[in-house]
Design an enzyme around this catalytic site. Structure first.
Site, short mmCIF file in Angstrom:
data_model
loop_
_atom_site.label_atom_id
_atom_site.label_comp_id
_atom_site.label_asym_id
_atom_site.label_seq_id
_atom_site.Cartn_x
_atom_site.Cartn_y
_atom_site.Cartn_z
CG ASP A 135 -2.15 0.93 0.99
OD1 ASP A 135 -2.11 1.75 0.06
OD2 ASP A 135 -3.12 0.84 1.77
C1 BGC Z 1 -4.94 3.44 0.13
C2 BGC Z 1 -5.10 2.45 -0.99
C3 BGC Z 1 -4.94 3.13 -2.31
C4 BGC Z 1 -3.59 3.83 -2.33
C5 BGC Z 1 -3.29 4.55 -3.63
C6 BGC Z 1 -3.68 4.25 0.00
O1 BGC Z 1 -3.64 5.27 0.94
O2 BGC Z 1 -4.95 2.76 1.37
O3 BGC Z 1 -6.35 1.81 -0.92
O4 BGC Z 1 -5.04 2.23 -3.36
O5 BGC Z 1 -3.55 4.78 -1.29
O6 BGC Z 1 -4.05 5.68 -3.77
#
Ligand code: BGC
Length: 764
Positions: free
Chosen positions: A270
């Site tokens: 993530d």
């Molecule tokens: C979120 C993800 C997301 C990623 C990219 C993160 O903060 O937890 O779900 O895909 O950002 O935007």
């Protein structure tokens, strides 16, 4: 001399030819061999922009503005950058670009919770086929979706993105979602693997979970999605699980995901940069996102000092190359930037209509469509189409309830309508002036406002029906609160009381629309009103879908993918959830090392497998609305339950007849009560489900549902094995978990067991 030069030149060309193979589907090993350590490390670390790409990799720009991330190109070897963008309620990219008059809006589809409320896998596949087309046509390779963490507690801020409290429903929904998106030749990233069940301190919180609860509840849905749909990618979560960051857990990313479930794609982090890059890479986390130079340097250093082996590095790079050759970028797909947004809006509207849950109806609905309506609630105008944070889609418009009801033929009480528009405008202007607009993660919402009782009285005289819209927004980065969020605010409660009193005194009905991102308290007020319609956050066309349900153009057939409890504390997980957390109050200001804080730094899942209905049904705890519940404008009778043993489990059939006077669809839920086989088991568990076609009055359909012996198994920690106990199983067909209509027995003659690795045990 000339001959020597020619020979040298030829050798040089040969060298170049050997050292610079251009990536093809069938030469991944050659490319791998040709890569330098620097190039390999570079490929394992994302780079949001081509400009960020370091020396060895010149800029093959694959930049879609607003996309969450990229993988880095290595031009020398014909490796393009690929583009990753959010998800999950539609594609999230920037809608406008500097110096460009074109727009790049995407369709705001219903959120995951509403899709799950359809209990209709083909509907989900239709939605995600359309969504995936936007991914392809806007030049994106992977949609960072679906979000599929379990609704452990009603207050998780991202529950709206996720499907259900039940792993089977969640896993099947995710598999259908992945299939639909990937049918376009683009990828998905099922997320957040795993146990990211709260947003409070999501980067550091350590979820302490028993092996049984992990296997049966928090990993089961991912297992189903991986086995049934082979997503191109998996996103590891931010949090820790039993002591390790999930992105650094070999047990999770390699032993369980790849060795046991057969996952073939890449794992990406993530969006954050944790210090343990090398540990992540070793554990089987192929790609670091969004990526920075430090991570590249750490991988290089890790290989040089032997912390990570050449084989481990090559394994990850091979995974990356295998992923890249599948992408539209690699294949040179010429995207149009012109998906058919009009057609997709209709897909979104239909899906929302088919998924909306009717919680209560004492004959108030459907309406004729020509009534005079007093429409209350600021959310009627400030309609919540989706949630906030990375799951928020940049859509061209959101239909609100005023437009939807007027479009459907209703006449709205004008003074009331104008008042809400004026109030909203005033409040937005005021919060802008005072700089109190909230953050990107939690934008401020205009609070509900009081309407004087005497005004309501006059609305009741002049109108045929009251519609009250209650709104809640939720989003990434924060959990919801128990007070004034799960519970109604005082203003909302008073509004419901006054509207109900005045309209009932005038012999008129009150309909409530729950435009919410997560479960709220309903038990204390539901009997005040005549009908409750639950569209969750239904996307840009969702208000039209609500109107379709109100007028009976669509007969509701959605059912709850989670329980609505009487009280928040009735959920056992509430004892270990940061439901009243405020960063300032709880962090305080102190000297010296901070002690780990309960449910913020460490969250113990003491409830084990007793999540959602497994708890409520087994321990006979009263609920407001049970799991799997939803009403229709017609009624259905279930008959002829038959369960036949087959080589690998059983095949069940049941006949459903429309016994009412309008056409409708019915969701049938198959629950199983299993013999204990030495393990404590829930009173019943969902093992399969199906939905009828639209049945005309009097029409019947026989549904066939299959359950394998493996699906009947529970996890025995002592043996590190899934075990299906021998004996008698009661197979029940329900309209909800509390409304079992008929049943038939199944006997498993011999106990069966499926041993797995003894990994992921809590260490503390
Ligand atoms: C979120 C993800 C997301 C990623 C990219 C993160 O903060 O937890 O779900 O895909 O950002 O935007």
């Amino acid at each position: 001399m000339k001959r020597i030069l020619i020979t040298l030149a030829a050798m040089g060309m040969a060298l170049v030819a050997v050292a610079q193979p251009q990536l093809r589907e069938d030469n991944i090993e050659d490319v791998l061999k040709a890569m330098t350590l620097q190039e390999k490390a570079t490929l394992l670390v994302g780079g949001a922009r081509a400009a960020m790409v370091n020396g060895v990799t010149s800029g093959v720009a694959a930049n879609v503005p607003g996309a969450a991330g990229n993988t880095r190109p290595i031009e020398r070897l014909g490796i393009p950058a690929t583009v990753l963008a959010d998800g999950p309620a539609g594609l999230r990219i920037q809608p406008t670009r500097q110096g460009d008059n074109n727009t790049y809006y995407c369709t705001g589809f219903p959120v995951g919770t509403l899709l799950a409320s359809s209990w209709d896998l083909s509907l989900v596949e239709d939605v995600t086929k359309a969504m995936g087309n936007e991914v392809l046509e806007y030049g994106v390779d992977v949609l960072l979706a679906p979000g599929m963490n379990i609704h452990r507690n009603p207050l998780c801020g991202r529950n709206f993105e996720y499907f259900s409290e039940d792993p089977l429903l969640s896993g099947k929904m995710a598999a259908a979602y992945v299939k639909g998106i990937q049918s376009n030749g683009v990828g998905t990233s099922i997320k957040h693997y795993a146990a990211n069940n709260q947003e409070t301190n999501r980067n550091e919180d350590d979820a302490i979970i028993s092996q049984r609860a992990l296997r049966e509840i928090y990993l089961k849905n991912f297992e189903i999605a991986v086995k049934e749909a082979q997503p191109w990618t998996v996103m590891s979560s931010y949090n820790k699980l039993n002591g390790d960051y999930t992105q650094q857990s070999e047990g999770l990313l390699t032993t369980v995901l790849r060795d046991e479930w057969g996952f073939k794609g890449i794992v990406m982090t993530d969006w954050g940069n944790k210090a343990g890059t090398v540990k992540s890479a070793k554990a089987g986390n192929d790609l670091m996102e969004p990526g920075n130079q430090n991570e590249i340097d750490r991988i290089i250093a890790g290989v040089q000092d032997g912390t990570i082996s050449q084989e481990e590095l090559d394994r990850n790079v091979r995974n990356m190359l295998t992923y890249i050759v599948r992408t539209p970028r690699f294949k040179g797909y010429e995207f149009t930037n012109k998906p058919d947004l009009k057609a997709h809006a209709q897909v979104a509207r239909k899906a929302a209509g088919e998924s909306i849950v009717l919680l209560r109806n004492n004959g108030a609905l459907p309406l004729a469509g020509s009534e005079k309506v007093a429409l209350y609630g600021v959310s009627a105008i400030d309609f919540v189409a989706g949630g906030t944070g990375s799951g928020d889609v940049n859509k061209a418009y959101v239909v609100n309830m005023v437009e939807a009801l007027e479009g459907a033929g209703f006449t709205l009480e004008k003074a009331l309508r104008d008042f809400y528009f004026a109030y909203l405008k005033y409040d937005k202007a005021k919060s802008k002036l005072s700089g109190n607009g909230g953050s990107w993660f939690s934008p401020r919402r205009t609070p509900e406002t009081a309407i004087p009782a005497n005004a309501i009285d006059s609305h009741a005289k002049a109108n045929d029906v009251a519609v009250v819209v209650l709104g809640r927004n939720a989003g990434e980065g924060a959990d919801r609160k128990m007070m004034d969020d799960f519970e109604l605010t005082a203003v909302e409660r008073e509004l419901l009381q006054n509207v109900s009193a005045s309209f009932h005194a005038a012999g008129k009905k009150v309909v409530v629309i729950l435009n919410v991102g997560g479960v709220i308290e309903t038990n204390s007020w539901k009997n005040l009103v005549d009908a409750i319609v639950l569209p969750w956050s239904p996307g840009q066309e969702g208000a039209n879908a609500v109107a379709d349900v109100l007028t009976g153009k669509v007969n509701p057939s959605g059912k709850l993918p989670m329980t609505f409890p009487v009280n928040f504390m009735d959920h056992p997980s509430s004892a270990n959830f940061p439901y009243n957390y405020t960063a300032s109050a709880s962090r305080g200001f102190s000297w010296g090392p901070r002690q780990p804080q309960k449910d913020v730094d460490v969250t113990r899942y003491e409830e084990g497998i007793w999540v959602g209905y497994r708890h409520f049904v087994t321990r006979d705890v009263e609920v407001s609305y049970p799991f799997g519940y939803g009403m229709s404008y017609t009624s259905f009778a279930y008959s002829k339950p038959v369960v036949k043993a087959v080589a690998d489990g059983f095949v069940a059939t049941v006949t459903v007849k429309n016994t009412g006077s309008v056409a409708g669809k019915e969701v049938v839920e198959l629950y199983v009560s299993a013999p204990d086989g030495g393990l404590e088991k829930p009173a019943r568990e969902l093992k399969a489900f199906g939905k009828t076609k639209k049945l005309q009055p009097g029409e019947s359909q026989t549904l066939t549902l299959k359950v394998s012996a493996y699906e009947l198994a529970s996890f025995n920690e002592a043996a590190s094995a899934w075990e299906a106990a021998a004996g008698k199983y009661n197979v029940q067909f329900g309209a909800s978990v509390d409304d079992i209509r008929c049943a038939a027995p199944f006997t498993l003659k011999k106990a069966q067991s499926w041993p797995v690795h003894n990994v992921l045990a809590p260490t503390k």
